[in-house]
Design an enzyme around this catalytic site. Structure first.
Site, short mmCIF file in Angstrom:
data_model
loop_
_atom_site.label_atom_id
_atom_site.label_comp_id
_atom_site.label_asym_id
_atom_site.label_seq_id
_atom_site.Cartn_x
_atom_site.Cartn_y
_atom_site.Cartn_z
N HIS A 82 0.84 -1.20 0.00
CA HIS A 82 0.00 0.00 0.00
C HIS A 82 0.88 1.24 0.00
CE1 HIS A 82 -3.25 2.77 0.90
NE2 HIS A 82 -2.56 3.23 1.93
N SER A 83 0.49 2.23 -0.79
CA SER A 83 1.20 3.51 -0.87
C SER A 83 2.65 3.27 -1.29
CB SER A 83 1.08 4.25 0.46
OG SER A 83 1.40 5.61 0.34
#
Length: 208
Positions: free
Chosen positions: A45-46
């Site tokens: 994520h990210s």
């Protein structure tokens, strides 16, 4: 299920920070070396999405591509140009973290915790800012994209650009929420990831 622990955290507090995101991906790929006999599903994520993608490329280059790559809340590498630069003063970094996650405000308000956490957070911001991305070879595995419909860091259209990162299938799910949609949508996300794992197992079984 295994989680990657970056340097500067928990029992790795004394480990040096990587010189760049690519160097971090090298280290993670090396750490997964003994598991490449199994087909792995990677999720990030990210910033972690870029790390997971770079790890997938390294595993593929070594002859052991993952069974699937799952990326969340992050532009694909060829769409990073012009992204907002995060790195600044410690006060600006803390303000940015709290803007995304108000639950972190009490942590950074504590001088002792702030002093302990800031080096790792600062290192992450530098990794993100210094990572230039750009064209990458296509993967030979499916890519699954996830994003929050109100994420200010990436639009659903930008997330759709991950389709260019694979010669295999691509699917995007847009869920309610912002950059950290995955907290409120945890049950939905985990159910979808279980489906991804089931698909990967079926593909592996069919291939064998």
């Amino acid at each position: 299920m295994l989680a990657v622990r970056y340097p500067g955290r928990e029992d790795r507090l004394g480990d040096p920070f990587p010189s760049g995101l690519e160097a971090l991906a090298d280290d993670v790929a090396d750490a997964l070396g003994e598991l490449t006999g199994h087909r792995l599903v990677l999720f990030g994520h990210s910033m972690g999405a870029s790390v997971a993608h770079e790890v997938a490329l390294r595993l593929q280059g070594r002859g052991s591509p993952p069974a699937a790559l799952c990326v969340s809340g992050r532009r694909p590498p060829h769409a990073l140009e012009g992204q907002r630069q995060h790195f600044g003063t410690d006060e600006e970094i803390v303000a940015d973290v709290v803007r995304f996650d108000t639950s972190r405000a009490p942590v950074f308000a504590d001088p002792g915790l702030r002093e302990m956490l800031l080096p790792a957070v600062r290192a992450d911001y530098r990794l993100v800012d210094d990572y230039s991305g750009g064209p990458r070879p296509p993967l030979a595995c499916p890519v699954y994209g996830y994003t929050g419909e109100d994420d200010t860091e990436v639009t659903p259209e930008q997330m759709g650009g991950w389709a260019d990162m694979t010669r295999d299938a691509f699917r995007l799910r847009v869920l309610p929420g912002g950059h950290f949609y995955l907290r409120a949508q945890e049950a939905v996300l985990l159910a979808d990831l279980r489906d991804v794992l089931s698909r990967a197992e079926h593909r592996t079984g069919a291939a064998s």
